[in-house]
Enzyme design. Structure first.
Site, mmCIF file in Angstrom:
data_model
loop_
_atom_site.group_PDB
_atom_site.id
_atom_site.type_symbol
_atom_site.label_atom_id
_atom_site.label_comp_id
_atom_site.label_asym_id
_atom_site.label_seq_id
_atom_site.Cartn_x
_atom_site.Cartn_y
_atom_site.Cartn_z
ATOM 1 N N TYR A 90 -5.846 9.270 -0.036
ATOM 2 C CA TYR A 90 -5.375 8.349 -0.230
ATOM 3 C C TYR A 90 -5.439 7.287 -0.139
ATOM 4 O O TYR A 90 -5.462 7.016 1.229
ATOM 5 C CB TYR A 90 -3.974 9.175 -0.465
ATOM 6 C CG TYR A 90 -3.197 9.044 0.620
ATOM 7 C CD1 TYR A 90 -2.308 8.158 0.518
ATOM 8 C CD2 TYR A 90 -3.614 10.084 1.538
ATOM 9 C CE1 TYR A 90 -1.531 7.990 2.412
ATOM 10 C CE2 TYR A 90 -2.319 10.440 2.385
ATOM 11 C CZ TYR A 90 -1.436 9.416 3.323
ATOM 12 O OH TYR A 90 -0.734 8.961 4.092
ATOM 13 N N CYS A 91 -4.598 6.574 -0.439
ATOM 14 C CA CYS A 91 -4.175 5.025 -0.363
ATOM 15 C C CYS A 91 -3.509 4.038 -1.602
ATOM 16 O O CYS A 91 -2.209 4.944 -1.744
ATOM 17 C CB CYS A 91 -5.888 3.911 0.032
ATOM 18 S SG CYS A 91 -6.887 4.203 -1.933
ATOM 19 N N THR A 92 -3.223 2.822 -0.755
ATOM 20 C CA THR A 92 -2.782 2.331 -1.868
ATOM 21 C C THR A 92 -1.705 3.264 -3.328
ATOM 22 O O THR A 92 -0.687 3.134 -3.970
ATOM 23 C CB THR A 92 -1.757 0.735 -1.281
ATOM 24 O OG1 THR A 92 -1.972 1.013 -0.074
ATOM 25 C CG2 THR A 92 -0.999 0.550 -1.994
ATOM 26 N N ILE A 114 -0.914 6.058 -3.370
ATOM 27 C CA ILE A 114 0.444 6.252 -3.382
ATOM 28 C C ILE A 114 1.633 5.218 -4.165
ATOM 29 O O ILE A 114 2.431 5.787 -4.838
ATOM 30 C CB ILE A 114 1.010 5.650 -2.064
ATOM 31 C CG1 ILE A 114 -0.052 6.067 -0.631
ATOM 32 C CG2 ILE A 114 2.888 5.997 -1.894
ATOM 33 C CD1 ILE A 114 0.188 5.539 0.375
#
EC number: 1.14.-.-
Length: 318
Positions: A176-178, A205
């Site tokens: 996952y990332c921003t 996120i």
């Protein structure tokens, strides 16, 4: 709040990034928008701020273009602009992974997981969750149980994975990332590296934080953002502070850049400790002749020397 911050990306073909950037910058400035947009032959990656009216006009303008008609915008309300200027820059990549053999997420990328599916992955002991962001982003907030790669640049992530491959052997890997853009390319790279079961949090996120069903479950701390806000709340149900002050380890969510312009390291620090340690991350940086904190606060030489003694207790210099 009359302003909005938009976060978006799309992997697609832009034939002439230089001309596109020039035209796009003119449009953004005409609509009083501020932000940072990267364009390349592989697509667009942007975040910008403006009034609700101006940002709505921008989204309508983009959706009217056949190339961007299905582009998803992640929207946050804001009290004002999140950027000081407007930049649209042509680049080799819209997110820098610097691979010898580049990955095209339109052809090779991990399985997309909805927020609900991602929550199930967080609860699965046989799934490894990898945070694809930088260490300073992780330290401010992350999903419970996620692995923290020891990196300060996205392009260093592949090497870190290779060095720590044993951690992920025979496991399902979810990343996952921003907002999702880094994972599109990173998960594709994982597949090319031979990882067979790879998935990613679709929309990142930012999307998980707004999902009405998951209610941000298993997220601790704040989400780091690359604009003047520095961080935003994600978990609206259970707010926790996981960041720790660089000097005393107390709970802290306040990021500054080290006052030494040759260092510029991002550290979490209270206002009290920023004052005490001259806005620097170390004794060497605090005594640097170009210390920006000293200059900005007109600190005298005597006061400067006095505050340097605060480092004695930290054993940071001989």
């Amino acid at each position: 709040m009359n302003y909005q911050v938009l976060l978006y990306y799309k992997y697609m073909t832009i034939d002439d990034p230089e001309q596109f950037a020039q035209d796009h910058l003119a449009f953004c400035k005409a609509h009083h928008l501020k932000g940072r947009i990267l364009v390349s032959t592989e697509g667009i990656n942007g975040t910008l701020s403006g009034t609700k009216e101006e940002t709505e006009q921008y989204m309508a303008h983009m959706h009217a273009d056949e190339r961007f008609k299905d582009m998803v915008f992640k929207i946050d309300e804001a009290e004002g602009h999140a950027f000081k200027k407007m930049h649209v820059r042509p680049r080799k990549e819209i997110v820098a992974l610097d691979l010898e053999d580049d990955v095209d997420p339109r052809h090779t990328t991990g399985q997309y997981l909805s927020p609900v599916e991602f929550r199930k992955a967080l609860e699965d002991d046989d799934t490894v969750i990898i945070d694809a962001r930088n260490d300073y982003e992780f330290d401010l907030g992350h999903f419970r149980g996620a692995i923290r790669p020891n990196i300060t640049r996205f392009r260093d992530l592949p090497d870190w994975i290779k060095e720590n491959k044993a951690l992920f052997a025979d496991k399902k890997v979810v990343t996952y990332c921003t907002g999702g853009i880094r994972c599109e390319k990173f998960s594709g790279w994982l597949l090319k590296e031979g990882f067979e079961d790879v998935a990613q949090l679709h929309g990142g996120i930012a999307t998980y934080g707004k999902d009405p069903e998951t209610k941000s479950e298993y997220w601790d701390g704040k989400m780091y953002v690359f604009d003047d806000r520095i961080s935003v709340d994600i978990n609206q149900v259970e707010k926790t502070i996981i960041g720790k002050d660089w000097f005393d380890g107390k709970p802290c969510e306040r990021y500054i850049n080290c006052a030494n312009p040759e260092c510029n390291k991002q550290i979490l620090v209270s206002e009290e400790n920023e004052t005490k340690y001259l806005g620097a991350c170390s004794y060497e940086c605090a005594k640097h002749e170009r210390n920006r904190y000293v200059q900005a606060n007109n600190i005298s030489d005597n006061e400067w020397q006095q505050r340097l003694t605060n480092f004695d207790d930290l054993h940071q210099h001989a």
